[in-house]
Design a protein around this motif. Sequence first.
Motif, PDB file in Angstrom:
ATOM      1  N   TYR A 415       0.831  -1.207   0.000  1.00 10.38           N
ATOM      2  CA  TYR A 415       0.000   0.000   0.000  1.00 10.38           C
ATOM      3  C   TYR A 415       0.864   1.255   0.000  1.00 10.38           C
ATOM      4  O   TYR A 415       0.614   2.209  -0.741  1.00 10.38           O
ATOM      5  CB  TYR A 415      -0.916  -0.013   1.217  1.00 10.38           C
ATOM      6  N   SER A 416       1.900   1.260   0.826  1.00 12.75           N
ATOM      7  CA  SER A 416       2.712   2.474   0.960  1.00 12.75           C
ATOM      8  C   SER A 416       3.469   2.810  -0.321  1.00 12.75           C
ATOM      9  O   SER A 416       3.745   3.984  -0.595  1.00 12.75           O
ATOM     10  CB  SER A 416       3.703   2.329   2.116  1.00 12.75           C
ATOM     11  N   LEU A 417       3.796   1.816  -1.137  1.00  6.31           N
ATOM     12  CA  LEU A 417       4.604   2.056  -2.337  1.00  6.31           C
ATOM     13  C   LEU A 417       3.795   2.169  -3.626  1.00  6.31           C
ATOM     14  O   LEU A 417       4.290   2.718  -4.613  1.00  6.31           O
ATOM     15  CB  LEU A 417       5.637   0.934  -2.500  1.00  6.31           C
ATOM     16  N   PHE A 418       2.549   1.654  -3.624  1.00  6.80           N
ATOM     17  CA  PHE A 418       1.820   1.576  -4.890  1.00  6.80           C
ATOM     18  C   PHE A 418       0.404   2.146  -4.832  1.00  6.80           C
ATOM     19  O   PHE A 418      -0.322   2.052  -5.815  1.00  6.80           O
ATOM     20  CB  PHE A 418       1.775   0.115  -5.376  1.00  6.80           C
ATOM     21  N   HIS A 419       0.024   2.743  -3.721  1.00  2.34           N
ATOM     22  CA  HIS A 419      -1.293   3.376  -3.630  1.00  2.34           C
ATOM     23  C   HIS A 419      -1.131   4.884  -3.737  1.00  2.34           C
ATOM     24  O   HIS A 419      -0.274   5.480  -3.084  1.00  2.34           O
ATOM     25  CB  HIS A 419      -1.982   3.015  -2.314  1.00  2.34           C
ATOM     26  N   SER A 420      -1.974   5.517  -4.541  1.00  2.08           N
ATOM     27  CA  SER A 420      -1.817   6.948  -4.797  1.00  2.08           C
ATOM     28  C   SER A 420      -2.032   7.798  -3.551  1.00  2.08           C
ATOM     29  O   SER A 420      -1.630   8.965  -3.516  1.00  2.08           O
ATOM     30  CB  SER A 420      -2.782   7.397  -5.897  1.00  2.08           C
ATOM     31  N   GLY A 421      -2.641   7.221  -2.516  1.00  4.37           N
ATOM     32  CA  GLY A 421      -2.858   7.972  -1.289  1.00  4.37           C
ATOM     33  C   GLY A 421      -1.672   8.008  -0.362  1.00  4.37           C
ATOM     34  O   GLY A 421      -1.710   8.661   0.684  1.00  4.37           O
ATOM     35  N   SER A 422      -0.584   7.342  -0.734  1.00  5.53           N
ATOM     36  CA  SER A 422       0.604   7.273   0.115  1.00  5.53           C
ATOM     37  C   SER A 422       1.650   8.288  -0.327  1.00  5.53           C
ATOM     38  O   SER A 422       1.869   8.498  -1.519  1.00  5.53           O
ATOM     39  CB  SER A 422       1.212   5.866   0.045  1.00  5.53           C
ATOM     40  N   SER A 423       2.324   8.878   0.645  1.00  9.23           N
ATOM     41  CA  SER A 423       3.395   9.830   0.314  1.00  9.23           C
ATOM     42  C   SER A 423       4.622   9.136  -0.265  1.00  9.23           C
ATOM     43  O   SER A 423       5.503   9.784  -0.821  1.00  9.23           O
ATOM     44  CB  SER A 423       3.792  10.622   1.562  1.00  9.23           C
ATOM     45  N   TRP A 424       4.703   7.818  -0.122  1.00 15.07           N
ATOM     46  CA  TRP A 424       5.854   7.059  -0.637  1.00 15.07           C
ATOM     47  C   TRP A 424       5.584   6.478  -2.023  1.00 15.07           C
ATOM     48  O   TRP A 424       6.456   5.820  -2.593  1.00 15.07           O
ATOM     49  CB  TRP A 424       6.183   5.897   0.303  1.00 15.07           C
ATOM     50  N   THR A 425       4.395   6.693  -2.565  1.00 16.97           N
ATOM     51  CA  THR A 425       3.990   5.928  -3.746  1.00 16.97           C
ATOM     52  C   THR A 425       4.884   6.186  -4.958  1.00 16.97           C
ATOM     53  O   THR A 425       5.415   7.284  -5.151  1.00 16.97           O
ATOM     54  CB  THR A 425       2.522   6.204  -4.102  1.00 16.97           C
ATOM     55  N   ILE A 426       5.002   5.152  -5.771  1.00 16.97           N
ATOM     56  CA  ILE A 426       5.791   5.209  -6.993  1.00 16.97           C
ATOM     57  C   ILE A 426       4.892   5.406  -8.205  1.00 16.97           C
ATOM     58  O   ILE A 426       5.306   5.962  -9.221  1.00 16.97           O
ATOM     59  CB  ILE A 426       6.612   3.906  -7.146  1.00 16.97           C
ATOM     60  N   VAL A 427       3.645   4.943  -8.094  1.00 11.95           N
ATOM     61  CA  VAL A 427       2.699   5.031  -9.199  1.00 11.95           C
ATOM     62  C   VAL A 427       1.374   5.590  -8.706  1.00 11.95           C
ATOM     63  O   VAL A 427       1.098   5.605  -7.504  1.00 11.95           O
ATOM     64  CB  VAL A 427       2.451   3.647  -9.847  1.00 11.95           C
ATOM     65  N   ALA A 428       0.549   6.040  -9.623  1.00  7.46           N
ATOM     66  CA  ALA A 428      -0.812   6.476  -9.324  1.00  7.46           C
ATOM     67  C   ALA A 428      -1.724   5.852 -10.369  1.00  7.46           C
ATOM     68  O   ALA A 428      -1.934   6.406 -11.446  1.00  7.46           O
ATOM     69  CB  ALA A 428      -0.915   7.996  -9.342  1.00  7.46           C
ATOM     70  N   ARG A 429      -2.240   4.673 -10.057  1.00 11.21           N
ATOM     71  CA  ARG A 429      -3.069   3.922 -10.993  1.00 11.21           C
ATOM     72  C   ARG A 429      -4.380   3.545 -10.296  1.00 11.21           C
ATOM     73  O   ARG A 429      -4.368   2.780  -9.318  1.00 11.21           O
ATOM     74  CB  ARG A 429      -2.332   2.665 -11.456  1.00 11.21           C
ATOM     75  N   PRO A 430      -5.510   4.046 -10.763  1.00 18.02           N
ATOM     76  CA  PRO A 430      -6.794   3.767 -10.102  1.00 18.02           C
ATOM     77  C   PRO A 430      -7.083   2.281  -9.931  1.00 18.02           C
ATOM     78  O   PRO A 430      -7.632   1.864  -8.903  1.00 18.02           O
ATOM     79  CB  PRO A 430      -7.822   4.424 -11.038  1.00 18.02           C
ATOM     80  N   GLU A 431      -6.717   1.466 -10.931  1.00 14.60           N
ATOM     81  CA  GLU A 431      -7.017   0.036 -10.826  1.00 14.60           C
ATOM     82  C   GLU A 431      -6.178  -0.640  -9.732  1.00 14.60           C
ATOM     83  O   GLU A 431      -6.638  -1.583  -9.078  1.00 14.60           O
ATOM     84  CB  GLU A 431      -6.802  -0.664 -12.183  1.00 14.60           C
ATOM     85  N   ILE A 432      -4.963  -0.140  -9.499  1.00 13.29           N
ATOM     86  CA  ILE A 432      -4.134  -0.689  -8.430  1.00 13.29           C
ATOM     87  C   ILE A 432      -4.640  -0.193  -7.079  1.00 13.29           C
ATOM     88  O   ILE A 432      -4.691  -0.957  -6.100  1.00 13.29           O
ATOM     89  CB  ILE A 432      -2.655  -0.303  -8.649  1.00 13.29           C
ATOM     90  N   ASP A 433      -5.053   1.069  -7.020  1.00 14.17           N
ATOM     91  CA  ASP A 433      -5.677   1.579  -5.792  1.00 14.17           C
ATOM     92  C   ASP A 433      -6.866   0.714  -5.398  1.00 14.17           C
ATOM     93  O   ASP A 433      -7.038   0.365  -4.213  1.00 14.17           O
ATOM     94  CB  ASP A 433      -6.158   3.020  -5.991  1.00 14.17           C
ATOM     95  N   ALA A 434      -7.701   0.360  -6.381  1.00 18.44           N
ATOM     96  CA  ALA A 434      -8.909  -0.421  -6.096  1.00 18.44           C
ATOM     97  C   ALA A 434      -8.560  -1.804  -5.542  1.00 18.44           C
ATOM     98  O   ALA A 434      -9.185  -2.286  -4.583  1.00 18.44           O
ATOM     99  CB  ALA A 434      -9.753  -0.551  -7.368  1.00 18.44           C
ATOM    100  N   LEU A 435      -7.556  -2.446  -6.121  1.00 18.99           N
ATOM    101  CA  LEU A 435      -7.136  -3.768  -5.621  1.00 18.99           C
ATOM    102  C   LEU A 435      -6.594  -3.670  -4.196  1.00 18.99           C
ATOM    103  O   LEU A 435      -6.923  -4.499  -3.336  1.00 18.99           O
ATOM    104  CB  LEU A 435      -6.076  -4.358  -6.550  1.00 18.99           C
ATOM    105  N   LEU A 436      -5.755  -2.670  -3.956  1.00 15.73           N
ATOM    106  CA  LEU A 436      -5.174  -2.521  -2.625  1.00 15.73           C
ATOM    107  C   LEU A 436      -6.235  -2.168  -1.590  1.00 15.73           C
ATOM    108  O   LEU A 436      -6.190  -2.644  -0.448  1.00 15.73           O
ATOM    109  CB  LEU A 436      -4.073  -1.463  -2.662  1.00 15.73           C
ATOM    110  N   ASP A 437      -7.181  -1.339  -1.982  1.00 14.26           N
ATOM    111  CA  ASP A 437      -8.267  -0.977  -1.056  1.00 14.26           C
ATOM    112  C   ASP A 437      -9.131  -2.188  -0.718  1.00 14.26           C
ATOM    113  O   ASP A 437      -9.499  -2.400   0.446  1.00 14.26           O
ATOM    114  CB  ASP A 437      -9.141   0.123  -1.671  1.00 14.26           C
ATOM    115  N   GLU A 438      -9.452  -2.967  -1.730  1.00 11.02           N
ATOM    116  CA  GLU A 438     -10.282  -4.150  -1.477  1.00 11.02           C
ATOM    117  C   GLU A 438      -9.546  -5.147  -0.577  1.00 11.02           C
ATOM    118  O   GLU A 438     -10.110  -5.674   0.388  1.00 11.02           O
ATOM    119  CB  GLU A 438     -10.665  -4.830  -2.791  1.00 11.02           C
ATOM    120  N   ALA A 439      -8.284  -5.396  -0.872  1.00 11.38           N
ATOM    121  CA  ALA A 439      -7.521  -6.355  -0.076  1.00 11.38           C
ATOM    122  C   ALA A 439      -7.339  -5.887   1.363  1.00 11.38           C
ATOM    123  O   ALA A 439      -7.326  -6.695   2.295  1.00 11.38           O
ATOM    124  CB  ALA A 439      -6.152  -6.590  -0.724  1.00 11.38           C
ATOM    125  N   ALA A 440      -7.217  -4.583   1.533  1.00 13.88           N
ATOM    126  CA  ALA A 440      -6.993  -4.032   2.874  1.00 13.88           C
ATOM    127  C   ALA A 440      -8.233  -4.112   3.751  1.00 13.88           C
ATOM    128  O   ALA A 440      -8.122  -4.079   4.982  1.00 13.88           O
ATOM    129  CB  ALA A 440      -6.532  -2.582   2.775  1.00 13.88           C
TER     130      ALA A 440
END
Length: 500
Positions: A415-440
């Motif tokens: 989440y910290s590296l690939f979710h757009s809501g994180s200050s550490w993120t490397i990417v900003a991809r809505p479909e990845i945000d959705a997967l991480l949110d669902e899994a979390a």
Amino acid sequence: MKLHKLLVLSAGIGLSMLCLATLARAAEKQEVVVDLVNEPSTLDPQLQWNPDSYFVYRNIFDNLVTRDNDGKIVPQIAIAWKNLSDTEIVFTLRDDVRFHDGSPLTAADVAFSINRIIDPKFASPQRTQFGKIVKAAVTGDHEVTLTLKAASPALLAALANLSIVPEHVVEKVGNAAFNLQPVGSGPYRFLTWDKGVSVRLARNDNYWGTKGPFATAVFRTVPDASTRLADVQSGAVDVARALTSDQAAQLQGSPNAKALPVLTERLAYVRINPNKPPFDNPQLRQALAHAIDKEGITQGLLGGLDKPLGQMLTPAHFGWSDNIKPLPYDPDKAKSLIAAAGKPPKFQFTIGAFFDQRVAEAIQQELQDVGFDVEIAKVDTPTFLQLIQKGPADGPTLAISTSSCACQDADGALYSLFHSGSSWTIVARPEIDALLDEAASSLDEKRRLADYEKVGDFIATDIPTVPLYQMVAIYGAAKALDFQPTPNESFFLNRMQWKE
């Protein structure tokens, strides 16, 4: 008769000398000295998260819950907890804990600490670990209730990293002053911080739990690995952090010191900015992945203790998948991809002072061998941390770093590296945000695993990062020190002891 008396006298003198020597050794052991790599970035436990800071401040503060040496989550300030619903969890707290200034640790301090770290205005780099928490409220004399946005299966793993700070001190002196003179409730209390040199702690003799075996502890800043090795070999220090495999081999047969390696949940990886040339071209990201010989690095440079990785998790994490297939080492394929894309422009490869420069230089050479034009830009650790928090658009073109959530769950690791809501993120991809949110937020383990596997497949094909290896932590320690390193890199002075 005279001979007998002389022998008795000699024996008595010898015994006295032995006792005096033992007492002298015991007196010497009242202070433990630790060589860190870098100066702590912070002593406020709710700011930066890195080992050189964590090793110090985790001894000053208690957490809501913690992990034992086997990695199991166990009570600390919270002695019990129960779910009222999927989105409410109530914690029962100890009633016998005092901060180092003598004031009691209360439910209000716990609620304040949680609300502080989730406050966007406070801007803690750790905030994404606690992103499911809406608020913490005092609901009894020794009770705090957390309200969540959604179910959070990894909540306790995150809370094992949340330290409790005294509301009255933080509010009185402010965040900046608190960072310089922290007040906690842990087994050691803060004494002094000689910037660039060392931090000094003293044992909290009124600690509610297991008391520290050392009267004082000194954490020194020693960037040079050879100096750290020499310090522990000579007995000048009792623990040296971040030794190499070659240095560990040099401790074999040492009369004073031993090497203590442990495979951790920390991983090394290359961060790629897909928004900046040359890596806005997917072919060149693929070329970079094919150019790096992970096996050669771990075997040839690191002594075979670190383990090559093909995903941004380690086998220690929930969410690890055996099905993810990274691009293999293939320098010829890398060269053909570069030839097809055209010669890329020169770029910088950013490395923080904390990282093993040998590895960075080996990767630099491998990239140059296949046709990249790359130079290393080395910066101090605080600067590096600031650079990689600039977001997907403005972060470094290429950087090498390490990652550990100390949570053993993919939620904290990904989440910290690939979710757009994180200050550490490397990417900003809505479909990845959705997967991480669902899994979390899912309580279905199979659903979580499936979501994390999809994120892993994205990383393997889109290549925003190149996972390198699961890292081994190698400590040098005095032979007489009983210290058990752990995969989550905990460093608790009150879990150590001297042995004769």
